[in-house]
Design a protein around this motif. Sequence first.
Motif, short mmCIF file in Angstrom:
data_model
loop_
_atom_site.label_atom_id
_atom_site.label_comp_id
_atom_site.label_asym_id
_atom_site.label_seq_id
_atom_site.Cartn_x
_atom_site.Cartn_y
_atom_site.Cartn_z
N VAL A 93 0.84 -1.20 0.00
CA VAL A 93 0.00 0.00 0.00
C VAL A 93 0.87 1.24 0.00
CG1 VAL A 93 -1.75 1.28 1.28
CG2 VAL A 93 -1.83 -1.21 1.22
N VAL A 94 0.59 2.16 -0.90
CA VAL A 94 1.31 3.42 -0.93
C VAL A 94 0.40 4.49 -1.52
CG1 VAL A 94 2.33 2.98 -3.21
CG2 VAL A 94 3.40 4.64 -1.66
N ALA A 95 0.48 5.67 -0.99
CA ALA A 95 -0.24 6.82 -1.56
C ALA A 95 0.75 7.98 -1.62
CB ALA A 95 -1.45 7.19 -0.71
N ASP A 96 1.23 8.25 -2.81
CA ASP A 96 2.25 9.27 -3.03
C ASP A 96 1.62 10.45 -3.77
OD1 ASP A 96 4.37 10.86 -3.71
OD2 ASP A 96 5.49 9.30 -4.78
N PRO A 97 1.48 11.61 -3.11
CA PRO A 97 0.84 12.76 -3.76
C PRO A 97 1.51 13.19 -5.06
CG PRO A 97 1.03 13.13 -1.40
CD PRO A 97 1.83 11.90 -1.70
N ASP A 98 2.75 12.79 -5.26
CA ASP A 98 3.45 13.17 -6.49
C ASP A 98 3.29 12.13 -7.60
OD1 ASP A 98 4.34 15.49 -5.29
OD2 ASP A 98 6.23 14.61 -4.64
N ALA A 99 2.66 11.00 -7.29
CA ALA A 99 2.52 9.93 -8.28
C ALA A 99 1.45 10.26 -9.30
CB ALA A 99 2.19 8.62 -7.58
N ALA A 100 1.67 9.82 -10.53
CA ALA A 100 0.70 10.06 -11.60
C ALA A 100 -0.61 9.34 -11.33
CB ALA A 100 1.29 9.62 -12.94
N ASN A 101 -0.55 8.22 -10.64
CA ASN A 101 -1.77 7.43 -10.34
C ASN A 101 -2.21 7.61 -8.89
OD1 ASN A 101 0.39 6.03 -9.22
ND2 ASN A 101 -0.54 4.01 -9.58
N ASN A 114 -4.68 9.15 -7.45
CA ASN A 114 -6.10 8.91 -7.16
C ASN A 114 -6.40 7.41 -7.11
OD1 ASN A 114 -6.88 11.59 -6.87
ND2 ASN A 114 -7.19 11.85 -9.07
N THR A 115 -5.76 6.65 -7.97
CA THR A 115 -5.93 5.19 -7.94
C THR A 115 -5.37 4.63 -6.63
OG1 THR A 115 -5.77 5.07 -10.36
CG2 THR A 115 -5.38 3.02 -9.12
N GLN A 116 -4.24 5.17 -6.21
CA GLN A 116 -3.65 4.74 -4.94
C GLN A 116 -4.58 5.06 -3.77
OE1 GLN A 116 0.06 6.89 -4.94
NE2 GLN A 116 1.16 5.31 -6.09
N LEU A 117 -5.23 6.21 -3.82
CA LEU A 117 -6.14 6.58 -2.75
C LEU A 117 -7.35 5.66 -2.70
CD1 LEU A 117 -6.10 10.49 -2.99
CD2 LEU A 117 -5.05 9.07 -1.22
N THR A 118 -7.83 5.27 -3.86
CA THR A 118 -8.95 4.33 -3.90
C THR A 118 -8.56 3.00 -3.25
OG1 THR A 118 -9.82 5.34 -5.92
CG2 THR A 118 -10.55 3.11 -5.42
N ALA A 119 -7.36 2.53 -3.56
CA ALA A 119 -6.87 1.29 -2.95
C ALA A 119 -6.68 1.46 -1.44
CB ALA A 119 -5.56 0.86 -3.61
N LEU A 120 -6.21 2.63 -1.05
CA LEU A 120 -6.02 2.89 0.38
C LEU A 120 -7.36 2.91 1.11
CD1 LEU A 120 -4.03 3.56 2.68
CD2 LEU A 120 -4.31 5.99 2.10
N ALA A 121 -8.37 3.46 0.47
CA ALA A 121 -9.70 3.48 1.07
C ALA A 121 -10.21 2.06 1.30
CB ALA A 121 -10.67 4.26 0.19
N THR A 122 -9.96 1.19 0.34
CA THR A 122 -10.34 -0.22 0.51
C THR A 122 -9.59 -0.85 1.67
OG1 THR A 122 -10.81 -0.43 -1.86
CG2 THR A 122 -10.40 -2.47 -0.63
N PHE A 123 -8.32 -0.53 1.78
CA PHE A 123 -7.51 -1.04 2.88
C PHE A 123 -8.06 -0.56 4.23
CE2 PHE A 123 -3.84 -0.90 5.77
CZ PHE A 123 -3.31 -2.17 5.59
#
Length: 656
Positions: A571-579, A581-590
């Motif tokens: 799990v990672v959510a990097d504000p500088d990553a191109a994806n 928002n996709t990371q945030l969706t995965a984090l929400a599921t987590f």
Amino acid sequence: MKTKINRYITLSLLLVLSVSCSDNFLEDKKNYGSYDDTFYQTQERVQNYVDNQYYDFYNAYKSPTAAVVGSYTDTYTKMTEELGGTQDLINPGKTFVNSADASAYYGAKIGTGIVNSPYNRIRECNNLLEDIDVKGASLDKTFRDQAKGQMYYMRAMQYYDLMRTYGPVPLAITVQAAAADNPAIQLPRAKVSEVVDQIVKDLDMAASLLPKEWPGAYGRFTRGAALAQKSRVLLTFASPLFNKNWDGSNERWDAALKAGLAAEAQLTADGYGLYGNSAKQWESMFLIDNSFCSEAITVQLCGMGITSTAINNSWEKGIRLASQGGVSGGTPAPKEMIDLFPMADGRRPTAANGYNDFTFFVNRDPRFYRTFAFSGVKWGYKENVNPNLWAYRWLDASGKIGYADGNSAASSTAFVRKMTNTAASNTSNYQYSGTDIFEYRYAELLLNIAECYAALGQTGNAVAYLGRIRNRVGIPSANNYGIGTLSDKYAAIEAVLYERRVELAYEGKRYWDVQRWMLYDNATLSGITGGTVSKLGLAPINGTQRTGNYLQYKNTAAITTDPLTAARAAVVADPDAANFNTQLTALATFYNNNFIRTTLITPMDNFNGAAVKIKFNPNYYIMGLNTTALTQNPWLLQTLGWNDISGGAGTLNYQE
């Protein structure tokens, strides 16, 4: 990293220590204007004097949440939704009406020593203003003018903080010989209008004398800064706290608007403006160090020195969690702040607009991710550039508690990260941070102008200025950047105040907005006009509380082993990553699969461990003079809502 003004100050102190007794700089300062003519015969000594004024005024300014010249305390910020922790003036179990309880900021009487208090700082400004063109007539005129410009600026800023603390205050604009029995120097408390007139006069003088920039001496006050401060002062004067006719007369709002537009024009001509065109650049501007930043109208230059004269920024040390090499649970964001920021399209965060306060990080204003950190988001530092923050807990079957990554002091699901430096070293727990502090940003000036337009009923212009703020960070332009259509001037004012809460969060501005709009509730003192909370359609702050929570693993597990170590690895959510928002969706599921939100054992707002709600009394908006000030200056009237030293009710009305 070193800062130029700090180097000047250090040089000044070295010179002080190296001169002979007959040429002692500090001894000259003790004489309060009794310098001999030789003092002004060298530019170096006068420069030392100016630099020590900077030091006396701003040495204590070591955190962006701190305020008030000379003392720089974050107590005011802690009386707003930005930071939790019950302070005396919002504690429902305490009431302050007596002079013994009033603010001591006013200071003690001037003596023969060097005391860094408001009227001593004012006197030091007066000294130079009176003497430099006479005793220093041989000095270069440009140098003299710029020295005077800095003194006018600082005197204005000191009177501004005295005014917004005490309202009416004595105006001492000449050097006076201290005496207990001279009625000529027993100055009364000037009306707020008179104080404002003097401040504006000083700032106009400063603007006429100061340069647009200081090559080789970045950080000194400029003509644009003087005009911007004039805008801020006149906005305060136009606001309801000091303007009982704020809703019926346009005179003060017009003056504030004119000042704001003049400052904008001058600063634009001088190369200032909103910095960057993305939230990432918005974040990075705070790290532009010791060099020109178009956003920074005034800036406190900090350094990484470890000497007693070094000015370090204490912010980084305060916001970092234990897992990052910090000393505590960071700076927990109250739930009220987490729930404040807009959605990604600029609309307010409501269930109808898709907001979920458990997975609060999904689809938010781009500034949200640069203001707060939360479990699962990347937040690096020099020794580890790619770590995710994890700050949750879990319980075993017996109720014993385990903590992720040792963050046992975490008391919120999100933490303040605004103005962090991801290249900062955790050596000495970030104690010697050199990140500069932006005291006045170009964005604030635009918000000042927007507020004036709003109060004048020019809602279209207000929205246009708000749009510039939002456009810069990437909020889509649809529906007026999510602001929608504002029905009247009250809605427009509320929209501006809301934007200030977001854009200027944790920059030491919120309390002063609450104060000048009298937003704790509609209660007022007899003789004071208020009622702004209802007019603006707001909920009162009184009766609310700042809320913290634990992020907790929803199942039980042995306290010796983190139950999510393996699951969170991917799990990672990097504000500088191109994806991102996709990371945030995965984090929400987590989050949904693994966590619950639970109540703190000890509430964020508590008194002796018991939960309390904010209660700010109306006499606190403007402080009374304390016993020391009234005893030493018995001719001064006490402020309305406060008792004098004999217990009599104060009568001085700050709206007159």
